[in-house]
Design a protein around this motif. Structure first.
Motif, short mmCIF file in Angstrom:
data_model
loop_
_atom_site.label_atom_id
_atom_site.label_comp_id
_atom_site.label_asym_id
_atom_site.label_seq_id
_atom_site.Cartn_x
_atom_site.Cartn_y
_atom_site.Cartn_z
N MET A 1 5.20 5.44 8.56
CA MET A 1 5.76 5.08 7.28
C MET A 1 6.71 6.19 6.84
N ALA A 2 7.80 5.81 6.21
CA ALA A 2 8.82 6.77 5.80
C ALA A 2 8.30 7.69 4.69
N LYS A 3 8.88 8.87 4.65
CA LYS A 3 8.48 9.88 3.67
C LYS A 3 8.65 9.37 2.24
N GLN A 4 9.73 8.63 1.98
CA GLN A 4 9.99 8.11 0.64
C GLN A 4 8.92 7.12 0.20
N LYS A 5 8.44 6.30 1.13
CA LYS A 5 7.38 5.34 0.79
C LYS A 5 6.07 6.06 0.51
N LEU A 6 5.80 7.13 1.24
CA LEU A 6 4.59 7.91 0.98
C LEU A 6 4.65 8.54 -0.42
N LEU A 7 5.82 9.03 -0.79
CA LEU A 7 5.98 9.60 -2.14
C LEU A 7 5.82 8.52 -3.21
N THR A 8 6.30 7.32 -2.92
CA THR A 8 6.14 6.20 -3.85
C THR A 8 4.67 5.87 -4.04
N LEU A 9 3.91 5.88 -2.95
CA LEU A 9 2.48 5.60 -3.03
C LEU A 9 1.75 6.69 -3.81
N GLU A 10 2.13 7.95 -3.58
CA GLU A 10 1.53 9.03 -4.36
C GLU A 10 1.85 8.87 -5.84
N GLN A 11 3.07 8.44 -6.13
CA GLN A 11 3.46 8.25 -7.52
C GLN A 11 2.64 7.14 -8.17
N LYS A 12 2.25 6.13 -7.39
CA LYS A 12 1.39 5.07 -7.92
C LYS A 12 0.05 5.65 -8.35
N PHE A 13 -0.51 6.55 -7.55
CA PHE A 13 -1.78 7.18 -7.94
C PHE A 13 -1.61 8.05 -9.18
N VAL A 14 -0.48 8.72 -9.30
CA VAL A 14 -0.23 9.52 -10.50
C VAL A 14 -0.16 8.61 -11.72
N GLU A 15 0.55 7.50 -11.59
CA GLU A 15 0.68 6.56 -12.70
C GLU A 15 -0.66 5.90 -13.02
N TYR A 16 -1.51 5.73 -12.01
CA TYR A 16 -2.81 5.11 -12.20
C TYR A 16 -3.71 5.94 -13.12
N GLN A 17 -3.49 7.24 -13.19
CA GLN A 17 -4.35 8.10 -14.00
C GLN A 17 -4.31 7.72 -15.48
N ASP A 18 -3.20 7.17 -15.93
CA ASP A 18 -3.06 6.79 -17.34
C ASP A 18 -2.93 5.29 -17.53
N VAL A 19 -3.30 4.51 -16.52
CA VAL A 19 -3.03 3.07 -16.57
C VAL A 19 -3.83 2.37 -17.67
N LYS A 20 -5.04 2.78 -17.93
CA LYS A 20 -5.83 2.12 -18.98
C LYS A 20 -5.19 2.32 -20.35
N THR A 21 -4.71 3.52 -20.60
CA THR A 21 -4.02 3.81 -21.85
C THR A 21 -2.72 3.03 -21.94
N ASP A 22 -2.00 2.98 -20.83
CA ASP A 22 -0.73 2.25 -20.81
C ASP A 22 -0.94 0.76 -21.04
N ILE A 23 -2.00 0.20 -20.45
CA ILE A 23 -2.30 -1.22 -20.65
C ILE A 23 -2.65 -1.48 -22.11
N ALA A 24 -3.48 -0.63 -22.68
CA ALA A 24 -3.86 -0.81 -24.09
C ALA A 24 -2.64 -0.70 -25.00
N ARG A 25 -1.77 0.25 -24.72
CA ARG A 25 -0.56 0.42 -25.53
C ARG A 25 0.34 -0.81 -25.41
N ARG A 26 0.49 -1.32 -24.18
CA ARG A 26 1.35 -2.49 -23.97
C ARG A 26 0.75 -3.72 -24.65
N GLU A 27 -0.56 -3.88 -24.59
CA GLU A 27 -1.21 -5.01 -25.26
C GLU A 27 -1.01 -4.93 -26.76
#
Length: 134
Positions: A1-27
């Motif tokens: 897998m390309a380096k850029q895709k690996l960084l994208t996947l890592e970024q998903k985990f970073v974004e996941y750390q605040d996902v519950k707060t983000d969902i509540a805010r969006r709702e």
């Protein structure tokens, strides 16, 4: 897998750390969205009478809310598939209180540089499978 895709996947985990707060805010933003006052014209049968149905339709139509829900589900499925060592690596890298880079994680878990990056690759491949990237 390309380096850029690996960084994208890592970024998903970073974004996941605040996902519950983000969902509540969006709702909240969807539920209490500003709307100009418009006089109702026509009978009641032309509108949805149950506010829960209207709210559910608004959630389903919102792209950001859907993305956050999908991100949460993908990350939770990936983490559920990890073994104990991978969970420990995940917590060290992305956890709230212990942000370490991969080389530091290798030192903490007594793995070489190449071994820790192979394990990182395996972890990110699980997330890629769960999110449909591969």
């Amino acid at each position: 897998m390309a380096k850029q895709k690996l960084l994208t996947l890592e970024q998903k985990f970073v974004e996941y750390q605040d996902v519950k707060t983000d969902i509540a805010r969006r709702e909240f933003e969807i539920k209490y969205a500003w709307q100009p006052t418009v006089e109702q014209v026509g009978g009641r049968s032309s509108t949805i009478s149950k506010p829960q149905e209207k709210l559910y339709e608004a959630y389903e139509a919102d792209r950001r809310w859907n993305y956050l829900q999908q991100l949460k589900a993908d990350c939770e499925r990936a983490i559920a598939r990890y073994d104990a060592e991978q969970v420990e690596m995940y917590k060290l890298r992305f956890g709230k209180y212990g942000y370490h880079d991969w080389d530091e994680i290798g030192e903490i878990l007594h793995h070489s540089h190449s071994t820790i990056y192979r394990k990182r690759y395996a972890m990110l491949m699980v997330l890629a499978e769960e999110s449909g990237m591969i």
